[in-house]
Design a protein around this motif. Sequence first.
Motif, PDB file in Angstrom:
ATOM      1  N   ALA A  28      -2.349   6.988   7.087  1.00 24.74           N
ATOM      2  CA  ALA A  28      -2.921   6.290   7.872  1.00 24.74           C
ATOM      3  C   ALA A  28      -4.436   6.572   7.557  1.00 24.74           C
ATOM      4  CB  ALA A  28      -2.868   6.718   9.265  1.00 24.74           C
ATOM      5  N   ALA A  29      -4.803   7.462   7.147  1.00 28.62           N
ATOM      6  CA  ALA A  29      -6.307   7.792   6.648  1.00 28.62           C
ATOM      7  C   ALA A  29      -6.783   7.056   5.505  1.00 28.62           C
ATOM      8  CB  ALA A  29      -6.731   9.365   6.818  1.00 28.62           C
ATOM      9  N   ARG A  30      -5.848   7.040   4.502  1.00 27.49           N
ATOM     10  CA  ARG A  30      -6.205   6.420   3.290  1.00 27.49           C
ATOM     11  C   ARG A  30      -6.077   4.918   3.470  1.00 27.49           C
ATOM     12  NH1 ARG A  30      -2.438   6.114  -0.169  1.00 27.49           N
ATOM     13  NH2 ARG A  30      -0.600   7.449   0.790  1.00 27.49           N
ATOM     14  N   ALA A  31      -5.186   4.418   4.243  1.00 29.65           N
ATOM     15  CA  ALA A  31      -5.138   2.871   4.471  1.00 29.65           C
ATOM     16  C   ALA A  31      -6.479   2.675   5.255  1.00 29.65           C
ATOM     17  CB  ALA A  31      -3.990   2.461   5.298  1.00 29.65           C
ATOM     18  N   ALA A  32      -6.866   3.562   6.194  1.00 28.07           N
ATOM     19  CA  ALA A  32      -8.040   2.900   7.136  1.00 28.07           C
ATOM     20  C   ALA A  32      -9.348   3.028   6.156  1.00 28.07           C
ATOM     21  CB  ALA A  32      -8.377   3.890   8.307  1.00 28.07           C
ATOM     22  N   ALA A  33      -9.398   3.798   5.148  1.00 25.52           N
ATOM     23  CA  ALA A  33     -10.648   3.913   4.417  1.00 25.52           C
ATOM     24  C   ALA A  33     -10.713   2.866   3.408  1.00 25.52           C
ATOM     25  CB  ALA A  33     -10.406   5.503   3.678  1.00 25.52           C
ATOM     26  N   PHE A  74       0.756  -1.409  -0.058  1.00 21.61           N
ATOM     27  CA  PHE A  74      -0.094   0.050   0.040  1.00 21.61           C
ATOM     28  C   PHE A  74       0.827   1.352   0.049  1.00 21.61           C
ATOM     29  CE2 PHE A  74      -2.682   3.296   1.890  1.00 21.61           C
ATOM     30  CZ  PHE A  74      -3.988   3.042   1.259  1.00 21.61           C
ATOM     31  N   ALA A  75       1.997   1.089   0.662  1.00 25.23           N
ATOM     32  CA  ALA A  75       2.831   2.363   0.647  1.00 25.23           C
ATOM     33  C   ALA A  75       4.215   2.092  -0.081  1.00 25.23           C
ATOM     34  CB  ALA A  75       3.299   2.810   2.265  1.00 25.23           C
ATOM     35  N   ARG A  76       4.253   1.322  -0.944  1.00 28.69           N
ATOM     36  CA  ARG A  76       5.356   1.043  -1.859  1.00 28.69           C
ATOM     37  C   ARG A  76       5.584   2.092  -2.746  1.00 28.69           C
ATOM     38  NH1 ARG A  76       5.199  -4.511  -3.081  1.00 28.69           N
ATOM     39  NH2 ARG A  76       5.375  -4.617  -0.644  1.00 28.69           N
ATOM     40  N   ASP A  81       3.755  -2.728   3.299  1.00 25.96           N
ATOM     41  CA  ASP A  81       2.725  -3.418   3.588  1.00 25.96           C
ATOM     42  C   ASP A  81       1.878  -2.694   4.796  1.00 25.96           C
ATOM     43  OD1 ASP A  81       3.341  -5.224   1.531  1.00 25.96           O
ATOM     44  OD2 ASP A  81       3.366  -6.842   2.908  1.00 25.96           O
ATOM     45  N   VAL A  82       0.789  -2.748   4.923  1.00 29.07           N
ATOM     46  CA  VAL A  82      -0.131  -2.046   5.835  1.00 29.07           C
ATOM     47  C   VAL A  82      -1.306  -3.300   6.141  1.00 29.07           C
ATOM     48  CG1 VAL A  82      -1.812  -0.519   6.512  1.00 29.07           C
ATOM     49  CG2 VAL A  82       0.070   0.128   5.117  1.00 29.07           C
ATOM     50  N   VAL A  83      -1.256  -3.490   7.478  1.00 25.56           N
ATOM     51  CA  VAL A  83      -2.491  -4.070   8.061  1.00 25.56           C
ATOM     52  C   VAL A  83      -3.135  -3.045   9.072  1.00 25.56           C
ATOM     53  CG1 VAL A  83      -1.492  -6.371   7.998  1.00 25.56           C
ATOM     54  CG2 VAL A  83      -0.936  -4.980  10.117  1.00 25.56           C
ATOM     55  N   ALA A  84      -4.600  -3.234   8.870  1.00 25.32           N
ATOM     56  CA  ALA A  84      -5.508  -2.228   9.789  1.00 25.32           C
ATOM     57  C   ALA A  84      -6.635  -3.437  10.319  1.00 25.32           C
ATOM     58  CB  ALA A  84      -6.358  -1.452   8.802  1.00 25.32           C
ATOM     59  N   TRP A  85      -7.125  -3.153  11.664  1.00 27.50           N
ATOM     60  CA  TRP A  85      -8.158  -3.760  12.294  1.00 27.50           C
ATOM     61  C   TRP A  85      -8.790  -2.845  13.228  1.00 27.50           C
ATOM     62  CZ3 TRP A  85      -3.010  -4.316  13.225  1.00 27.50           C
ATOM     63  CH2 TRP A  85      -2.462  -4.228  14.672  1.00 27.50           C
ATOM     64  N   GLY A  86     -10.123  -3.411  13.338  1.00 22.23           N
ATOM     65  CA  GLY A  86     -11.019  -2.773  14.011  1.00 22.23           C
ATOM     66  C   GLY A  86     -12.260  -3.356  14.362  1.00 22.23           C
TER      67      GLY A  86
END
Length: 207
Positions: free
Chosen positions: A94-99, A19-21, A168-173
Amino acid sequence: MTAELFPVSTPGLTQLPGFARGEEEALLAAVEAVIAMAPWRQVVTPGGKPMSVHMSNCGAAGWVSDRRGYRYSAVDPLSERSWPAMPGCFARLAARAAAAAGFAGFAPDACLINLYEPGARMALHQDRDEVDFSAPIVSLSLGLPAVFLWGGAARADKAARIELHSGDVVAWGGAARLNFHGVLPLREGVHPLLGRRRINLTFRKAL
């Protein structure tokens, strides 16, 4: 990533490979600017055991640990000044990845920066020092690859292993917000930008 490392179904967790590459150099420059103001430090657990990672923070609050316990503080205990402001590129990522992971409107106020060298690890734990658990956790990997452990609501639940690479990004919630997670000991290797190191940025809504 090796397919069998990732579980078939992981409600509440989204992996965003690469995602951030392409943004790594700018992100690492921002990390260096933060570290110039709030240097790396090795904190101890409430029991007095040094953690194997080195860490720092930026944003309105920083996560700290000592014999008094785990908590967020608006002040860096080393400098007795406010933590460095969160770089704009951090907050936007962070905002883009969360979305992208289904958590629109995420506005982190804290970023915990962890530095791993070969052998460093993070034991299974929950992120539960934040005030509001309705916001997700967004975690970005930079540098050497690492194996992320994704467990369940109980520490004894079997943890899946997810191989993460730089960018790479991981997000959880949601219902998975308090799932246990960790990182296996970092393997030896050399990354073109970070050498024998991995840096992890973890974005939270702490206050």
